[in-house]
Design a protein around this motif. Structure first.
Motif, mmCIF file in Angstrom:
data_model
loop_
_atom_site.group_PDB
_atom_site.id
_atom_site.type_symbol
_atom_site.label_atom_id
_atom_site.label_comp_id
_atom_site.label_asym_id
_atom_site.label_seq_id
_atom_site.Cartn_x
_atom_site.Cartn_y
_atom_site.Cartn_z
ATOM 1 N N ILE A 1 0.831 -1.204 0.000
ATOM 2 C CA ILE A 1 0.000 0.000 0.000
ATOM 3 C C ILE A 1 0.868 1.258 0.000
ATOM 4 O O ILE A 1 0.626 2.207 -0.734
ATOM 5 C CB ILE A 1 -0.965 -0.016 1.207
ATOM 6 C CG1 ILE A 1 -2.132 -0.954 0.899
ATOM 7 C CG2 ILE A 1 -1.494 1.392 1.527
ATOM 8 C CD1 ILE A 1 -3.146 -1.065 2.001
ATOM 9 N N PHE B 1 0.994 4.397 -2.809
ATOM 10 C CA PHE B 1 0.668 5.778 -2.505
ATOM 11 C C PHE B 1 1.882 6.700 -2.412
ATOM 12 O O PHE B 1 1.724 7.913 -2.261
ATOM 13 C CB PHE B 1 -0.133 5.852 -1.201
ATOM 14 C CG PHE B 1 -1.563 5.390 -1.343
ATOM 15 C CD1 PHE B 1 -2.392 5.957 -2.297
ATOM 16 C CD2 PHE B 1 -2.087 4.392 -0.519
ATOM 17 C CE1 PHE B 1 -3.708 5.543 -2.428
ATOM 18 C CE2 PHE B 1 -3.399 3.978 -0.652
ATOM 19 C CZ PHE B 1 -4.215 4.548 -1.609
ATOM 20 N N CYS B 2 3.066 6.155 -2.459
ATOM 21 C CA CYS B 2 4.246 7.013 -2.330
ATOM 22 C C CYS B 2 4.337 7.946 -3.530
ATOM 23 O O CYS B 2 4.439 7.502 -4.658
ATOM 24 C CB CYS B 2 5.512 6.174 -2.241
ATOM 25 S SG CYS B 2 6.996 7.225 -2.258
ATOM 26 N N GLY C 1 5.094 11.381 4.824
ATOM 27 C CA GLY C 1 4.354 10.647 5.844
ATOM 28 C C GLY C 1 3.124 9.919 5.349
ATOM 29 O O GLY C 1 2.396 9.313 6.134
ATOM 30 N N ILE C 2 2.863 9.960 4.065
ATOM 31 C CA ILE C 2 1.686 9.251 3.546
ATOM 32 C C ILE C 2 1.797 7.750 3.830
ATOM 33 O O ILE C 2 0.830 7.102 4.227
ATOM 34 C CB ILE C 2 1.512 9.517 2.027
ATOM 35 C CG1 ILE C 2 1.092 10.970 1.789
ATOM 36 C CG2 ILE C 2 0.471 8.560 1.420
ATOM 37 C CD1 ILE C 2 0.967 11.367 0.342
ATOM 38 N N ASN D 1 0.830 7.061 7.306
ATOM 39 C CA ASN D 1 -0.596 7.355 7.496
ATOM 40 C C ASN D 1 -1.489 6.275 6.883
ATOM 41 O O ASN D 1 -2.544 5.955 7.415
ATOM 42 C CB ASN D 1 -0.912 8.720 6.882
ATOM 43 C CG ASN D 1 -2.206 9.303 7.418
ATOM 44 O OD1 ASN D 1 -2.336 9.529 8.618
ATOM 45 N ND2 ASN D 1 -3.168 9.521 6.545
ATOM 46 N N GLU D 2 -1.075 5.739 5.746
ATOM 47 C CA GLU D 2 -1.924 4.787 5.022
ATOM 48 C C GLU D 2 -1.678 3.327 5.396
ATOM 49 O O GLU D 2 -2.463 2.455 5.064
ATOM 50 C CB GLU D 2 -1.740 4.950 3.507
ATOM 51 C CG GLU D 2 -2.205 6.299 2.966
ATOM 52 C CD GLU D 2 -3.622 6.675 3.394
ATOM 53 O OE1 GLU D 2 -4.519 5.810 3.297
ATOM 54 O OE2 GLU D 2 -3.822 7.829 3.841
#
Lengths: 81, 292, 182, 393
Positions: free
Chosen positions: A35, A39-40, A63-64, A67-68
């Motif tokens: 994941i 999303f990176c 920080g995504i 967070n994800e």
């Protein structure tokens, strides 16, 4: 090259890791689900042997990934500590 | 499917802001398209952060010329490929300014010519590259540097232009909306364009940490909320088939979305309650209209 | 160098006439140049228009308008009231008018060589429609001797194709012969 | 075998373009360019050309489409005029900067306001600094030849710049005159297929239109150096064309009876033929005049002009446009080329704007004003020729 034409992927010579304030650290909880890689925004995560590997040369520390992450396997730490 | 391949065609070292929604979109779009793709970009955030001379992040052939002409440049690329009898995908990647506003004429022309081109708009709902000026994609009530909230203003007074409807009015072959918060859906839609011959339009909602005002780690979360409140409907219309809409089981009040972002923060004040209610009404209308 | 000025109305084929003269001159081994009144974008069907042809034995370089034509063609008499059709005509220059009237009845300057031909009638007979320009060309060839009828025929054949070639050739020849037989 | 037939100037251009076998044409109608693109559309419709014709929504898109097709490595052509050229202008800067060898016809027509369709050079003058090579032609035959030469020049790897062939609207595009059309085979020998230096190709992914910061001066300079190199190439290609087809219309410049001329008239485009006739007439009256045709406006042939006018007493420059607040752009360039040199004075004449006819009377006025300037030694900044004073009120 004339006309400002240039080769692919020359950006690799520009290390955006220097922009970082916070540093994601991968803990043992990571199962390599991917994941974070999806999303990176900065193309700096790869999944190898069911573990995510962060390339700190390029990670800007948004920080995504932390967070994800559903397993909360990534923690953000202040870069200067 | 595509996720498993994990091919990355946007090289690291690009200069997007930390937490950039458009960069996330780019990676997913390119993954779905694969290497046999020529990308045409309009001036904008993506163009700027991916293409410093000698340090391009693109691993597919990429071309930019101006703000308002990416669809027309793509038309030329497509014609040239036809002449050469080559089959690479031709894809436009342009922001909302380059799509909804300055480039709309060129895009309309490209749609009308019925060429086999996919037009993808990454929609961050304002002119972010130049400093968060309002565009016709900027939502109602949003504060930008040219639609600022103030004593006599609640932000943008017009609702967001319905660009997918305009694309549909051109009778194009495929129109879809998507969000970076739902990567499988986005990649499936982008991959689908390769199977459909003709003009296609995909609008991808890409939250912007700087322009919208939220923490860089929250990009995906904000994107999800936009969908979960019904403010950003996710659907696809394939020519000759009924519309497919992404359903949301537990819908959230739009206030949760507004609260997250400084661009809407002024609407949380008691005296702007009406405006916040009107945004909720837009969500409710979307939920009803699309059957979300 | 010989210079021709054609007065007509938008849609009557004045520019085509000028072009056909240029082709006919080329067919007869001379150099030529034809052009419409500059611009013309504001002029629509029915408006008075002009077109020009130059003919010479050597390559033509000049590109100004024609101010002192050797020949003037007027495609209908109503133009005489609207436009100074004889402006600048060289002394002894010839003015050819499409009309059934007598040359002296047109009210044009007497010192000019005025000739008339009922080209519209010939066109109606030979083409079936009042498109008079090829008949005027046949008459022009006979009046002036600038062209033989063969080069006019060749020009028509080069410019047009299909059934209208024969009809237009017939109109040109009929006008040519009518003038010759006078 | 080549054939000579009486055709419209627009058709001469269309025939030349057809003979050059472009892979992509994109264009939008605008008078007086319209016939060119109509003829080309018909050639494509009749399968006389293996070309993709992209019908576009504006000139802006026309230029953008050929920007894209040229970058994809395909020979590309467009044409426009007046407002249309100006609408293209933003793309033309990008096209030159990206070094895409598109050939376009700039059918010269003035620019609004007031709105008109009359010809002059105001439109292409506005594109002077784009980086485009600009070649002006005097007749249909030269228009035909110059388009074929233009592709060869544009696509030369030492040049790689767009080339605009400028021709006066109406005066040339809508005139019929004999034009020699060359054998396709011979044109193919003269102009081999386009070999791009770079192209958009998924097997070798390149980035076009990169964002530059510090590199800007060098990229702009490289365009300038390419134009400098083009000076030699323009002459060379014109001579090659002559060797192959027998026609020569000048390289960077052409001169007519300049050798012993006291007054040299410098001009561009369709007026050149009229000036030559005028020179012959004036020479019979013992007035020693000559004509210098500027064929290449960009690159500007300063040295060539200097050496051609050195012996004259006056250089009268005819400008069919006006740089408002400065004067005639061609005169300004000629003055700059002659500055700080042993050279005759320059009289800038504004003549023939907005299609005002370049008649013999008007040319005589230029000569009279030049003679007066020689005798009195007083040289006005600008002479206005055939001015209708009633409109100035």
């Amino acid at each position: 090259m004339i006309g400002a034409v240039c080769k692919a992927a020359g950006s690799l010579q520009y290390k955006t890791g220097t922009w970082r304030d916070n540093r994601p650290e991968v803990t043992d909880k990571c199962n390599g689900c991917g994941i974070c890689e999806t999303f990176c925004p900065d193309s700096c995560i790869t999944i190898e042997n069911k573990k995510c590997i962060i390339d700190y040369d390029y990670c800007k520390g948004c920080g995504i990934c932390a967070n994800e992450c559903v397993r909360k396997a990534i923690v953000m730490r202040e870069e200067r500590k | 499917m595509v996720l498993a391949e994990r091919e990355n065609l946007l090289a690291a070292g690009h200069r997007a802001c930390p937490g950039c929604g458009a960069a996330i979109a780019l990676r997913q779009i390119l993954r779905a398209l694969g290497r046999d793709t020529i990308v045409v970009s309009a001036t904008g955030c993506v163009e700027t952060f991916t293409s410093p001379y000698g340090m391009s992040a693109w691993e597919v052939p990429w071309i930019h010329s101006l703000f308002e002409n990416s669809a027309s440049v793509a038309s030329g690329v497509h014609a040239a490929l036809e002449f050469l009898r080559e089959k690479s995908s031709v894809v436009v990647i342009s922001g909302d300014g380059g799509t909804f506003d300055i480039g709309m004429g060129a895009m309309s022309g490209m749609f009308e010519r019925k060429q086999n081109i996919t037009y993808i708009c990454y929609d961050n709902e304002a002119y972010m590259n130049t400093g968060v000026q309002g565009s016709s994609a900027t939502p109602y009530g949003s504060s930008t540097t040219t639609t600022p909230a103030g004593k006599a203003s609640f932000g943008k007074i017009q609702p967001k232009k319905d660009m997918p409807a305009i694309a549909l009015a051109h009778d194009v072959d495929y129109v879809a909306t998507a969000s970076i918060a739902y990567p499988q859906d986005l990649m499936k839609k982008v991959a689908k364009t390769k199977e459909i011959y003709g003009p296609k339009y995909i609008q991808v909602h890409t939250p912007c940490t700087i322009g919208w005002g939220f923490d860089s780690s929250k990009t995906v979360e904000v994107g999800k909320l936009a969908v979960e409140t019904g403010l950003v409907p996710i659907y696809e219309v394939e020519k000759g088939k009924p519309m497919v809409v992404k359903k949301v089981k537990n819908k959230k009040p739009v206030e949760e979305y507004l609260r997250f972002q400084t661009r809407f923060r002024h609407l949380l004040k008691e005296e702007q309650k009406d405006i916040a209610n009107q945004i909720q009404a837009i969500c409710d209308k979307n939920i009803e209209r699309f059957g979300i | 160098m010989k210079e021709i000025r054609i007065h007509g109305r938008g849609g009557q084929g004045s520019v085509v006439t000028a072009e056909l003269f240029a082709i006919a001159a080329h067919q007869s081994g001379r150099y030529s140049q034809a052009f419409p009144y500059l611009g013309g974008g504001g002029e629509r069907r029915g408006a008075p228009v002009q077109a020009f042809t130059r003919i010479d034995d050597k390559p033509i370089r000049i590109r100004s308008k024609i101010y002192e034509p050797d020949y003037v063609i007027v495609s209908d008499t109503t133009l005489i009231k609207l436009v100074d059709v004889t402006a600048g005509v060289k002394p002894g220059g010839m003015v050819i008018v499409n009309t059934e009237k007598d040359p002296m009845a047109l009210g044009l300057p007497k010192e000019l060589d005025i000739r008339t031909i009922n080209a519209t009638q010939i066109a109606v007979e030979k083409i079936g429609r009042p498109i008079m320009n090829t008949a005027l060309m046949g008459a022009f060839a006979a009046f002036t001797g600038e062209f033989d009828i063969e080069s006019i025929k060749a020009a028509i054949s080069q410019k047009f194709s299909g059934a209208i070639v024969d009809k237009n050739v017939a109109a040109a020849v009929a006008a040519y012969e009518q003038v010759k037989s006078r | 075998m080549s054939t000579i037939s009486v055709i419209e100037g627009s058709m001469a251009v269309a025939q030349a373009v057809k003979a050059c076998r472009p892979g992509v044409i994109a264009a939008y109608p605008i008078s007086p360019q319209t016939h060119i693109v109509e003829f080309l559309s018909q050639f494509v419709a009749d399968n006389e050309m293996d070309t993709k014709y992209v019908r576009v929504d504006a000139e802006f898109s026309a230029a953008s489409a050929v920007y894209g097709s040229s970058a994809t490595g395909v020979r590309s052509y467009t044409a426009s005029s007046s407002q249309g050229l100006l609408l293209m202008s933003e793309v033309l800067y990008a096209m030159a900067g990206t070094r895409l060898p598109v050939v376009l016809t700039g059918v010269n027509r003035t620019v609004s306001a007031p709105i008109t369709i009359q010809p002059d050079h105001q439109d292409t003058m506005a594109l002077r600094d784009t980086g485009l090579i600009q070649l002006h032609v005097e007749n249909s035959q030269e228009a035909y030849a110059t388009h074929i030469q233009a592709f060869k020049l544009a696509e030369d790897h030492d040049i790689l710049l767009p080339v605009m062939v400028c021709m006066d609207g109406w005066i040339l595009t809508h005139s019929f005159e004999p034009v020699k059309l060359e054998d396709q085979e011979k044109v193919d020998e003269f102009l081999p297929p386009f070999v791009p230096k770079y192209r958009l190709d998924t097997k070798n992914p390149l980035t076009y239109g990169a964002y530059a910061d510090d590199e800007v001066p060098e990229f702009r300079l490289m365009m300038h150096f390419a134009q400098e190199r083009a000076k030699e190439k323009i002459e060379k290609i014109a001579r090659e064309y002559e060797a192959k087809f027998g026609d020569y219309f000048g390289g960077l410049i052409d001169t007519y009876r300049c050798d012993d001329a006291e007054i040299v008239m410098v001009a561009m485009g369709s007026v050149i033929g009229t000036l030559k006739d005028a020179v012959d007439k004036l020479r019979k009256e013992n007035i020693k005049v000559g004509v210098l045709k500027v064929r290449s406006y960009r690159p500007f042939p300063g040295e060539e002009i200097l050496s051609a006018v050195k012996g004259a007493k006056m250089v009268a420059v005819l400008d069919k446009s006006l740089s408002v607040g400065q004067g005639g752009p061609l005169a300004t360039d000629v003055k700059a080329a002659l500055a700080n040199k042993q050279a005759p004075p320059v009289l800038g004449c504004i003549a023939g704007m907005g299609g005002r006819d370049m008649s013999m009377v008007l040319i005589r006025e230029i000569i009279e004003k030049s003679q007066k300037a020689i005798t009195t030694g007083k040289i006005p900044d600008i002479e206005y020729i055939a001015l209708k004073r009633q409109y100035l009120e």
